[in-house]
Design a protein around this motif. Sequence first.
Motif, PDB file in Angstrom:
ATOM      1  N   GLY A  72       0.849  -1.168   0.000  1.00 45.48           N
ATOM      2  CA  GLY A  72       0.000   0.000   0.000  1.00 45.48           C
ATOM      3  C   GLY A  72       0.892   1.227   0.000  1.00 45.48           C
ATOM      4  N   MET A  73       0.471   2.263  -0.707  1.00 48.93           N
ATOM      5  CA  MET A  73       1.266   3.483  -0.801  1.00 48.93           C
ATOM      6  C   MET A  73       0.411   4.672  -0.378  1.00 48.93           C
ATOM      7  N   GLY A  74       1.056   5.713   0.102  1.00 48.71           N
ATOM      8  CA  GLY A  74       0.285   6.858   0.535  1.00 48.71           C
ATOM      9  C   GLY A  74       1.110   8.115   0.667  1.00 48.71           C
ATOM     10  N   TRP A  75       0.415   9.150   1.115  1.00 47.62           N
ATOM     11  CA  TRP A  75       1.031  10.457   1.329  1.00 47.62           C
ATOM     12  C   TRP A  75       0.550  11.032   2.663  1.00 47.62           C
ATOM     13  N   PHE A  76       1.493  11.602   3.390  1.00 44.41           N
ATOM     14  CA  PHE A  76       1.204  12.381   4.583  1.00 44.41           C
ATOM     15  C   PHE A  76       1.805  13.760   4.377  1.00 44.41           C
ATOM     16  N   ARG A  77       1.427  14.687   5.214  1.00 46.25           N
ATOM     17  CA  ARG A  77       2.019  16.018   5.168  1.00 46.25           C
ATOM     18  C   ARG A  77       2.152  16.579   6.578  1.00 46.25           C
ATOM     19  N   GLN A  78       3.082  17.504   6.714  1.00 44.91           N
ATOM     20  CA  GLN A  78       3.279  18.170   7.997  1.00 44.91           C
ATOM     21  C   GLN A  78       3.557  19.641   7.758  1.00 44.91           C
ATOM     22  N   ALA A  79       2.678  20.454   8.293  1.00 45.01           N
ATOM     23  CA  ALA A  79       2.836  21.899   8.210  1.00 45.01           C
ATOM     24  C   ALA A  79       3.604  22.392   9.436  1.00 45.01           C
ATOM     25  N   PRO A  80       4.232  23.557   9.340  1.00 44.01           N
ATOM     26  CA  PRO A  80       4.990  24.084  10.485  1.00 44.01           C
ATOM     27  C   PRO A  80       4.112  24.205  11.726  1.00 44.01           C
ATOM     28  N   GLY A 114      -4.392   1.390  -2.760  1.00 43.96           N
ATOM     29  CA  GLY A 114      -4.117  -0.025  -2.640  1.00 43.96           C
ATOM     30  C   GLY A 114      -3.205  -0.529  -3.742  1.00 43.96           C
ATOM     31  N   TRP A 115      -2.915  -1.840  -3.643  1.00 46.10           N
ATOM     32  CA  TRP A 115      -1.920  -2.472  -4.504  1.00 46.10           C
ATOM     33  C   TRP A 115      -2.130  -2.201  -5.978  1.00 46.10           C
ATOM     34  N   LEU A 116      -3.330  -2.389  -6.459  1.00 46.63           N
ATOM     35  CA  LEU A 116      -3.596  -2.353  -7.895  1.00 46.63           C
ATOM     36  C   LEU A 116      -4.280  -1.056  -8.325  1.00 46.63           C
ATOM     37  N   GLY A 117      -4.141  -0.035  -7.513  1.00 47.96           N
ATOM     38  CA  GLY A 117      -4.731   1.247  -7.864  1.00 47.96           C
ATOM     39  C   GLY A 117      -6.057   1.518  -7.191  1.00 47.96           C
ATOM     40  N   SER A 118      -6.535   0.556  -6.481  1.00 52.06           N
ATOM     41  CA  SER A 118      -7.743   0.761  -5.687  1.00 52.06           C
ATOM     42  C   SER A 118      -7.683  -0.140  -4.471  1.00 52.06           C
ATOM     43  N   PRO A 119      -8.385   0.191  -3.432  1.00 54.83           N
ATOM     44  CA  PRO A 119      -9.159   1.411  -3.257  1.00 54.83           C
ATOM     45  C   PRO A 119      -8.264   2.623  -3.020  1.00 54.83           C
ATOM     46  N   THR A 120      -8.864   3.782  -3.057  1.00 53.56           N
ATOM     47  CA  THR A 120      -8.165   5.013  -2.702  1.00 53.56           C
ATOM     48  C   THR A 120      -8.869   5.674  -1.529  1.00 53.56           C
ATOM     49  N   TYR A 121      -8.101   6.382  -0.754  1.00 54.43           N
ATOM     50  CA  TYR A 121      -8.605   7.056   0.441  1.00 54.43           C
ATOM     51  C   TYR A 121      -8.047   8.474   0.458  1.00 54.43           C
ATOM     52  N   TYR A 122      -8.852   9.391   0.956  1.00 47.69           N
ATOM     53  CA  TYR A 122      -8.440  10.781   1.020  1.00 47.69           C
ATOM     54  C   TYR A 122      -8.863  11.404   2.342  1.00 47.69           C
ATOM     55  N   ALA A 123      -8.059  12.347   2.796  1.00 49.62           N
ATOM     56  CA  ALA A 123      -8.487  13.189   3.899  1.00 49.62           C
ATOM     57  C   ALA A 123      -9.615  14.086   3.404  1.00 49.62           C
ATOM     58  N   ASP A 124     -10.530  14.404   4.295  1.00 48.29           N
ATOM     59  CA  ASP A 124     -11.654  15.259   3.900  1.00 48.29           C
ATOM     60  C   ASP A 124     -11.179  16.594   3.348  1.00 48.29           C
ATOM     61  N   ASP A 158       1.910   3.705 -10.635  1.00 47.38           N
ATOM     62  CA  ASP A 158       2.337   2.960 -11.820  1.00 47.38           C
ATOM     63  C   ASP A 158       3.319   1.910 -11.315  1.00 47.38           C
ATOM     64  N   ASN A 159       2.829   0.720 -11.087  1.00 48.14           N
ATOM     65  CA  ASN A 159       3.679  -0.322 -10.516  1.00 48.14           C
ATOM     66  C   ASN A 159       4.830  -0.690 -11.448  1.00 48.14           C
ATOM     67  N   ALA A 160       4.620  -0.581 -12.748  1.00 52.61           N
ATOM     68  CA  ALA A 160       5.693  -0.892 -13.707  1.00 52.61           C
ATOM     69  C   ALA A 160       6.863   0.071 -13.551  1.00 52.61           C
ATOM     70  N   ARG A 187       3.513   0.658   2.878  1.00 54.76           N
ATOM     71  CA  ARG A 187       3.129  -0.285   3.923  1.00 54.76           C
ATOM     72  C   ARG A 187       2.899  -1.654   3.294  1.00 54.76           C
ATOM     73  N   ALA A 188       3.579  -2.656   3.829  1.00 49.24           N
ATOM     74  CA  ALA A 188       3.402  -4.008   3.326  1.00 49.24           C
ATOM     75  C   ALA A 188       2.027  -4.528   3.712  1.00 49.24           C
ATOM     76  N   GLY A 189       1.429  -5.286   2.835  1.00 54.18           N
ATOM     77  CA  GLY A 189       0.148  -5.902   3.138  1.00 54.18           C
ATOM     78  C   GLY A 189      -1.020  -5.164   2.532  1.00 54.18           C
ATOM     79  N   LEU A 190      -2.206  -5.694   2.788  1.00 51.95           N
ATOM     80  CA  LEU A 190      -3.424  -5.190   2.157  1.00 51.95           C
ATOM     81  C   LEU A 190      -4.024  -3.981   2.869  1.00 51.95           C
ATOM     82  N   ALA A 191      -3.843  -3.926   4.164  1.00 52.79           N
ATOM     83  CA  ALA A 191      -4.546  -2.904   4.928  1.00 52.79           C
ATOM     84  C   ALA A 191      -3.979  -1.518   4.669  1.00 52.79           C
TER      85      ALA A 191
END
Length: 124
Positions: free
Chosen positions: A33-41, A52-62, A73-75, A99-103
């Motif tokens: 699983g791949m993602g993005w976090f951010r930190q402001a000052p 997720g692994w294959l491009g879905s699902p996707t999750y977003y902060a509100d 692009d896994n390739a 993150r390794a795994g499905l969750a």
Amino acid sequence: QVQLVESGGGLVQAGGSLRLSCSASGRPISSYGMGWFRQAPGKEREFVAAIGWLGSPTYYADSVKGRFTVSRDNAKNTVYLQMSSLNPEDTAVYYCVARAGLAISRDSGAWDYWGQGTQVTVSS
């Protein structure tokens, strides 16, 4: 081990767009699983988006839903964050995570690997 390197950050005016890239090495990311976090000052690190692994699902902060799009692009062993309609509140250092795994988790402590971050500054 997975090494993550972000790129694409910079200075942009409010209302503008940027695309962040995260290049991974060490292992194929196809089972991460791949993602993005951010930190402001002066603020805590916060979840932005994940995919997720294959491009879905996707999750977003509100706060970014409808403005940001995460993709992969896994390739190319690369993950992207397309950001549009940026506002000054989006100013932060943006970190790519894996993150390794499905969750998928919105908890920063659940992610195994972190990049060094790339600065995004949105001027008003």
